[in-house]
Design a protein around this motif. Structure first.
Motif, short mmCIF file in Angstrom:
data_model
loop_
_atom_site.label_atom_id
_atom_site.label_comp_id
_atom_site.label_asym_id
_atom_site.label_seq_id
_atom_site.Cartn_x
_atom_site.Cartn_y
_atom_site.Cartn_z
N ILE A 98 0.40 85.31 34.07
CA ILE A 98 0.89 84.23 34.94
C ILE A 98 1.91 83.40 34.16
O ILE A 98 2.94 82.99 34.69
CB ILE A 98 -0.28 83.36 35.44
CG1 ILE A 98 -1.27 84.22 36.22
CG2 ILE A 98 0.24 82.23 36.32
CD1 ILE A 98 -2.41 83.44 36.87
N ASP A 104 6.12 83.03 39.79
CA ASP A 104 4.85 82.50 40.32
C ASP A 104 4.21 83.49 41.27
O ASP A 104 3.59 83.10 42.26
CB ASP A 104 5.07 81.18 41.11
CG ASP A 104 5.46 80.04 40.21
OD1 ASP A 104 5.48 80.26 38.98
OD2 ASP A 104 5.76 78.95 40.73
N ARG A 106 1.82 85.64 40.79
CA ARG A 106 0.46 86.10 40.51
C ARG A 106 -0.55 85.02 40.83
O ARG A 106 -0.27 83.85 40.70
CB ARG A 106 0.37 86.51 39.04
CG ARG A 106 1.19 87.73 38.77
CD ARG A 106 1.18 88.10 37.31
NE ARG A 106 1.51 89.50 37.17
CZ ARG A 106 0.64 90.43 36.83
NH1 ARG A 106 -0.59 90.10 36.57
NH2 ARG A 106 1.02 91.69 36.75
N LEU A 107 -1.73 85.45 41.27
CA LEU A 107 -2.74 84.48 41.65
C LEU A 107 -4.10 84.87 41.10
O LEU A 107 -4.40 86.04 40.94
CB LEU A 107 -2.81 84.35 43.17
CG LEU A 107 -2.56 85.60 43.99
CD1 LEU A 107 -3.70 85.83 44.92
CD2 LEU A 107 -1.26 85.44 44.76
#
Lengths: 180, 426
Positions: A98, A104, A106-107
Motif C-alpha cells: 500500500i 491508492d 489497494r485495500l
C-alpha cells in the motif's frame, strides 16, 4: 509476456458509476470498500473549462512496485502478463504494497486482514471476456485489450487519440490510459 | 547463589541467573507488577484487534501505516545506537566504556525486540507471520526491502544476544572472555547496527510515489537522529542502574554519551534544515507532504503543532548540550536527554511516517491520529521492552559486579585509578 491495457475515453465518460457497481457485484467487494472509483476533475483554464470524469483502479504496472516490495511474494503477476494479483493465503497484511502503490489502489479487508485489489477480472479475461466494469459501461467509454496486438482496439485508440497516464513519472509503467 | 563458590557449568549459570530474578527489594516487585499490568492491558486491547481486524485502529487504506510503525522506526534507531558504546569500548579501548558496554547491548536487545513486536501488531494477518521466515515461508528476497529488514533485525538480535551471553557467561566463570573469539562478532555487529537503520530507511525511501520519503537524505537523517536519541536513552538507563545497584558506572561514560548526543543533534538539525530549504525555496508539488507537516495543507494541520514541538525540543536540547557547563551539569544534562528522546520520538515517529500518506499520491487527504487500541497496545509493547531490559540487567548485573570486584582486587596493588570501582558522586 502479454500486456493488457485499459483505455478510458474521458470525453464520453459521464461519471455514472456503473463500473463501480459492476465491480462490486462481480467480485463481491464488501460494503465500504471499492476496487475502482470515479474521480471528477476540472481540466483546462478559466473560462475554457471542462469536467473530466475518470474511472480509476489499479494500473497493472509493468514495473509494479507493490510486487517488488511484497516480502512474501503474495503480490505477483498473473501467468506471463502484467496483471497484478494478491495471493490471499500468502498475504501477511504488512501493507508495504500500500505504501509502494502510487494509485491508492489497494485495500485492507476487515476483519480478514489481507490486502485486496482490482484483478482486471482475470477470471473473465481467461474466458475471453472483458472485465466487468468494461462490459457494463453504458457509453462504451471503456476499452480493454492486448497492447502487443497492433490491431486490438486499445492499440488502435492509443495510436489515433491523444492520451495520458496517471503518475507516469514514478517509473511504474502504468497500463490504464485516459483519452483526452 | 551469592556465595563465592562459582559453578562453572552452563546449567549453574542459568539457575543462578533465574535466582537473581526472583530476589529483589519491594521496589523491584512493584516495578514488575506495574509492567506486567501494562502488558496485560495492552494484550487485552490486542485481542480486540485480533478479533475485529485492523478496523479498530485509525489506519485506513490511505494512511496504512500509523502509530505502530512510527514506534518501530524510533526503536530501530535506539537499537542501532548501542554502537556508540561499542565502538569506543572495543575499537578505541576506553576502559570506562568497556565496563558498561554490556548494558548497551542489553538495551539493543530490548529495543529490537520491541521493534519486531511493533511490526507484528501492525500486520493484518499476524498468523501468517511465518511466511516472513527465511527458508520456511515464501520469502521475497532480495527484492523486497521488508524482507531485508526482517533479516537484519533478527540478525542483530541474535548477534547482540550471542555476544552478551558469551561475555557474561565467561565472567560468571571468573575469567576474561577470549577477545579473538568475540571480537570478529563485535566488528560484524558494528556494521550490522548501521545496516538495520539504513535498511529501515530504505524501506521508506524506496517508494518513488511518496516524495516525502523518496529522498537520499532519509537514511543519513535516520542515523543522525538515532545517534542522538539512543545515547540519551542509554545515559538515563545507566544513571538509573547506578542509582539502584553498586554497578560501577563512571561519570565519564555519561559525559561521553552527552557529547555524542550533542554532535548527533547538530547533524540532525542541519539535515532537517537542508530538507526544509530544498522543499520550500522553490516549492513544488513534491513538497505537499512537508507543507502538510510543517504548515498545514488545505486547512488540515493535525501534525503541525506536533512537529514544531519536536523542533523546539531538539533545538533546546542541542543548545543545552553545546554549552559545556550545562552539558556536565547533572540536572540540565538529564533535561536535555529527555528533550532529545521525546523530540526524536516525534520527529522519527509520527513526523516521519504519517505525512508520506498525506496527501496520497492521487491527492486525497485523510488525517490520522492513533486510536485508543493503538495507544494501549503500544504501551503494552513498551512495558514488555522495559520488562525484558529489567530482567536481562537483573540477571547479568550481579555477575558483572562480582567479576569487576574480583578483577579490581587483583589489580588493586597497582593502584591504577582507571580500575577504581568506587563511584564518584556527581
Amino acid at each position: 509476456m502479454t500486456t493488457y491495457a485499459m483505455v478510458i475515453d474521458t470525453r464520453t465518460c459521464i461519471g455514472c458509476g456503473d463500473c463501480v457497481v459492476a465491480c462490486k457485484n462481480e467480485n463481491k467487494v464488501p460494503a465500504g470498500l471499492n476496487r475502482d472509483w470515479v474521480v471528477e476533475a476540472t481540466r483546462g483554464e478559466y473560462p475554457d473549462l471542462q469536467t473530466e470524469f475518470r474511472s480509476e483502479r489499479c494500473n497493472h504496472c509493468g514495473h509494479a512496485t507493490c510486487v517488488s516490495s511484497c516480502p512474501t511474494g503474495a503480490s505477483h503477476y498473473w501467468k506471463d502478463t502484467n496483471i497484478v494479483l494478491v495471493a490471499e493465503e500468502k498475504c501477511t497484511g504488512c501493507k508495504a504494497c500500500i505504501a509502494a502503490c502510487p494509485y491508492d489502489a489497494r485495500l485492507i479487508m476487515h476483519p480478514q486482514g489481507y490486502v485486496d485489489k482490482c484483478t482486471f477480472c482475470h477470471h473473465r479475461v481467461d474466458q475471453g471476456l472483458d472485465p466487468a466494469c468494461v462490459s457494463s459501461c453504458p457509453t462504451h467509454c471503456m476499452h480493454f485489450g492486448m497492447l502487443d496486438d497492433r490491431d486490438s482496439n486499445v492499440s488502435r485508440l492509443l495510436r489515433e487519440r491523444r492520451h495520458k497516464v496517471l503518475l507516469g513519472e514514478t517509473g511504474n509503467d502504468p497500463h490504464v490510459y485516459y483519452l483526452l | 547463589m551469592t556465595s563465592e563458590a562459582v559453578k562453572p557449568s552452563l546449567r549453574g549459570f542459568l539457575v543462578d541467573s533465574l535466582g537473581h530474578l526472583v530476589r529483589g527489594r519491594l521496589m523491584y516487585w512493584a516495578w514488575l507488577v506495574l509492567l506486567l499490568g501494562l502488558i496485560a492491558l495492552g494484550g487485552w486491547h490486542y485481542t480486540l484487534q485480533l478479533r475485529e481486524g485492523l478496523v479498530v485502529t485509525n489506519m485506513t487504506n490511505q494512511v496504512s501505516w500509523g502509530f505502530y510503525i512510527s514506534n518501530f522506526t524510533f526503536l530501530v534507531g535506539v537499537a542501532a545506537a548501542a554502537v556508540m558504546l561499542v565502538v569506543p569500548a572495543y575499537i578505541f579501548h576506553r576502559k570506562d566504556l568497556k565496563d558498561v558496554v554490556l548494558m548497551g547491548d542489553t538495551m539493543a536487545i530490548a529495543a529490537v525486540t520491541m521493534a519486531i513486536l511493533f511490526v507484528v501488531v501492525d500486520l493484518g494477518r499476524p498468523d501468517r507471520f511465518w511466511h516472513l521466515i527465511p527458508f520456511i515461508g515464501r520469502f521475497n528476497f532480495p527484492q523486497s526491502m521488508l524482507a531485508w529488514d526482517v533479516i537484519v533485525l533478527n540478525g542483530y538480535l541474535l548477534l547482540n544476544f550471542g555476544i552478551s551471553f558469551y561475555i557474561v557467561f565467561n565472567h560468571y566463570r571468573g575469567r576474561e572472555p577470549s577477545e579473538s573469539r568475540y571480537f570478529p562478532w563485535v566488528l560484524l555487529a558494528i556494521f550490522w547496527a548501521i545496516s538495520i537503520h539504513t535498511v529501515t530507511a530504505f524501506l521508506y525511501s524506496a517508494n518513488s510515489a511518496r516524495p516525502y520519503w523518496h529522498n537520499a537524505l532519509l537514511a543519513p537523517r535516520f542515523i543522525a537522529s538515532a545517534f542522538a536519541s539512543g545515547p540519551a536513552l542509554m545515559a538515563i538507563g545507566l544513571q538509573v542502574i547506578r542509582g539502584i545497584s553498586d554497578y560501577p558506572i563512571r561519570q565519564s561514560v555519561i559525559n561521553h554519551l552527552a557529547l555524542v548526543a550533542a554532535i548527533a543533534l547538530q547533524v540532525t538539525l542541519f539535515f532537517l534544515l537542508a530538507d526544509l530549504f530544498t522543499d520550500f525555496y522553490n516549492e513544488g508539488e513534491h513538497a505537499a507532504s512537508a507543507r502538510y507537516l510543517f504548515f498545514g495543507l488545505d486547512g488540515h494541520s493535525g501534525l503541525t503543532p506536533w512537529i514544531w514541538t519536536a523542533v523546539v525540543l531538539l533545538t533546546t536540547a542541542m543548545l543545552i548540550l553545546m554549552i559545556h557547563p550545562l552539558r556536565k551539569h547533572p540536572v540540565y544534562m538529564n533535561i536535555a536527554f529527555v528533550l532529545t528522546i521525546v523530540g526524536v520520538w516525534i520527529e522519527k515517529g509520527m513526523g516521519l511516517v504519517i505525512p508520506a500518506f498525506v496527501p496520497t499520491p492521487i491527492g486525497e487527504i485523510y488525517e490520522y491520529s492513533p486510536s485508543l487500541t493503538e495507544i494501549m497496545v503500544s504501551v503494552g509493547i513498551w512495558a514488555f521492552g522495559l520488562l525484558l531490559f529489567t530482567m536481562l540487567a537483573k540477571a547479568a548485573l550481579p555477575v558483572q559486579c562480582r567479576f569487576l570486584r574480583e578483577k579490581n582486587r587483583r589489580a588493586g596493588t597497582e593502584r591504577n585509578p582507571d580500575s577504581d570501582p568506587a563511584v564518584e558522586p556527581d
